[in-house]
Enzyme design. Sequence first.
Site, PDB file in Angstrom:
ATOM      1  N   MET A  30       0.851  -1.194   0.000  1.00 34.17           N
ATOM      2  CA  MET A  30       0.000   0.000   0.000  1.00 34.17           C
ATOM      3  C   MET A  30       0.890   1.248   0.000  1.00 34.17           C
ATOM      4  O   MET A  30       0.438   2.338   0.370  1.00 34.17           O
ATOM      5  CB  MET A  30      -0.934  -0.019   1.202  1.00 34.17           C
ATOM      6  CG  MET A  30      -1.871  -1.225   1.162  1.00 34.17           C
ATOM      7  SD  MET A  30      -3.411  -0.999   2.057  1.00 34.17           S
ATOM      8  CE  MET A  30      -2.820  -0.808   3.696  1.00 34.17           C
ATOM      9  N   GLY A  31       2.142   1.092  -0.417  1.00 33.28           N
ATOM     10  CA  GLY A  31       3.038   2.243  -0.507  1.00 33.28           C
ATOM     11  C   GLY A  31       3.583   2.671   0.839  1.00 33.28           C
ATOM     12  O   GLY A  31       3.577   1.895   1.795  1.00 33.28           O
ATOM     13  N   ALA A  32       4.065   3.932   0.913  1.00 33.15           N
ATOM     14  CA  ALA A  32       4.793   4.434   2.093  1.00 33.15           C
ATOM     15  C   ALA A  32       5.880   3.412   2.430  1.00 33.15           C
ATOM     16  O   ALA A  32       5.969   2.906   3.551  1.00 33.15           O
ATOM     17  CB  ALA A  32       3.856   4.704   3.269  1.00 33.15           C
ATOM     18  N   HIS A  37       9.627  -3.377   3.175  1.00 28.91           N
ATOM     19  CA  HIS A  37       9.120  -3.646   1.821  1.00 28.91           C
ATOM     20  C   HIS A  37      10.279  -3.964   0.874  1.00 28.91           C
ATOM     21  O   HIS A  37      10.181  -4.854   0.035  1.00 28.91           O
ATOM     22  CB  HIS A  37       8.393  -2.407   1.259  1.00 28.91           C
ATOM     23  CG  HIS A  37       7.123  -2.057   1.975  1.00 28.91           C
ATOM     24  ND1 HIS A  37       6.984  -0.920   2.717  1.00 28.91           N
ATOM     25  CD2 HIS A  37       5.927  -2.699   2.042  1.00 28.91           C
ATOM     26  CE1 HIS A  37       5.752  -0.861   3.214  1.00 28.91           C
ATOM     27  NE2 HIS A  37       5.102  -1.930   2.827  1.00 28.91           N
ATOM     28  N   LYS A 151       5.431  -9.632   9.548  1.00 29.36           N
ATOM     29  CA  LYS A 151       4.866  -8.607  10.438  1.00 29.36           C
ATOM     30  C   LYS A 151       3.332  -8.704  10.453  1.00 29.36           C
ATOM     31  O   LYS A 151       2.695  -8.517  11.469  1.00 29.36           O
ATOM     32  CB  LYS A 151       5.333  -7.234   9.935  1.00 29.36           C
ATOM     33  CG  LYS A 151       4.489  -6.079  10.362  1.00 29.36           C
ATOM     34  CD  LYS A 151       5.160  -5.278  11.414  1.00 29.36           C
ATOM     35  CE  LYS A 151       4.360  -4.110  11.910  1.00 29.36           C
ATOM     36  NZ  LYS A 151       3.189  -3.744  11.191  1.00 29.36           N
ATOM     37  N   MET A 186       9.317  -2.274  11.533  1.00 23.54           N
ATOM     38  CA  MET A 186       9.090  -1.286  10.477  1.00 23.54           C
ATOM     39  C   MET A 186       7.642  -1.373  10.003  1.00 23.54           C
ATOM     40  O   MET A 186       7.114  -2.466   9.801  1.00 23.54           O
ATOM     41  CB  MET A 186      10.043  -1.546   9.323  1.00 23.54           C
ATOM     42  CG  MET A 186      11.454  -1.215   9.719  1.00 23.54           C
ATOM     43  SD  MET A 186      12.579  -1.297   8.347  1.00 23.54           S
ATOM     44  CE  MET A 186      14.107  -1.142   9.262  1.00 23.54           C
ATOM     45  N   SER A 188       4.527   1.234   7.790  1.00 28.19           N
ATOM     46  CA  SER A 188       4.201   2.517   7.154  1.00 28.19           C
ATOM     47  C   SER A 188       3.535   3.442   8.171  1.00 28.19           C
ATOM     48  O   SER A 188       3.696   4.661   8.115  1.00 28.19           O
ATOM     49  CB  SER A 188       3.256   2.289   5.979  1.00 28.19           C
ATOM     50  OG  SER A 188       3.824   1.357   5.094  1.00 28.19           O
TER      51      SER A 188
HETATM   52  O1  PAF Z   1      -0.150  -5.663   3.686  1.00 31.86           O
HETATM   53  C1  PAF Z   1      -0.581  -4.786   2.902  1.00 31.86           C
HETATM   54  O2  PAF Z   1       0.097  -3.801   2.599  1.00 31.86           O
HETATM   55  C2  PAF Z   1      -1.977  -4.940   2.315  1.00 31.86           C
HETATM   56  O3  PAF Z   1      -2.825  -5.551   3.217  1.00 31.86           O
HETATM   57  C3  PAF Z   1      -1.986  -5.677   0.963  1.00 31.86           C
HETATM   58  C4  PAF Z   1      -1.530  -7.112   1.096  1.00 31.86           C
HETATM   59  C5  PAF Z   1      -1.104  -4.944  -0.040  1.00 31.86           C
HETATM   60  C6  PAF Z   1      -3.411  -5.698   0.402  1.00 31.86           C
HETATM   61  O4  PAF Z   1      -3.915  -4.421   0.231  1.00 31.86           O
END
Ligand code: PAF
Length: 285
Positions: A30-32, A37, A151, A186, A188
């Site tokens: 979901m970015g940030a 990541h 996490k 860590m 977001s």
């Molecule tokens: O873990 C996340 O960032 C979200 O739940 C995912 C898996 C991208 C689904 O929106």
Amino acid sequence: MYLFKQKDDLERHLSTARKEGKRIGFVPTMGALHRGHLSLILAAKEHSDLVVCSIFVNPTQFNDPADFEKYPITIDQDILQLTSAGTDVLFLPSVQEMYPKGLAPEMHYDFGQLETVLEGAHRPGHFQGVGQVVHKLLNLVQPDKLFMGQKDFQQCLIINRLIKLLHLNVELVICPTLREQDGLAMSSRNLRLNATERQNALHISRALYYIKDHLTQAPLKTIADKAINELKGNGFDVDYLDMVSIAPDGNIDFPNTPGKDPLYAVVAAREISSNVRLIDNMQVN
Ligand code: PAF
């Protein structure tokens, strides 16, 4: 790095890659983005020929509208980080692109017990939303391997079940949680904490390390209660702090004493001054 905003463009690009025999690794986000990541991207690079990352803040998985509104967005930095990590493709769809028929659920996923405990109990509808978007993304990307972070302990179990329910031909690879030097997992959502709140957030990982260090044959509840009280005394509303293991059928067990199965301390607590809800978990035996 290729950046696609439209499903058709992404599918066309990936279908060519697949015909060339490329194995696709997929990291949905979901970015940030943070180093957690990026460690998923690096794992995907190691185990695939082509790495796809998606950034999509999925509205259907936020049971709390304020949490959705405040979800951090750092798209320019995300693109820079993904490029330097060697990501091949970024999929950056709009809400309309992902949900052309609107946000109402198109189907219900039977996640069973998994959806009734811990995050499932405290965030009604959350895992249906996660299932919905991951299902759509997996249909589009059709990866050989899907990379997710430990996490999100329960999310990993849910996705494992989704893959089985839908008979999808994808391997779920779960990568370790990355922590800051002081132990903070860590996330977001850490971006929403000011310096004082961030310092206070350390009590969460400390509670998990405390449990790990004090694991005895005493009832697990006694140790968990001590950790809960510690968090409550330091400005947290605790949704849950439990000791769990994974049952052979993929459900979550709540043993009273440590056994031979891996035992995880799992916690979700709201740091009251910031109103930021944080989750973390740790294998404690
Ligand atoms: O873990 C996340 O960032 C979200 O739940 C995912 C898996 C991208 C689904 O929106």
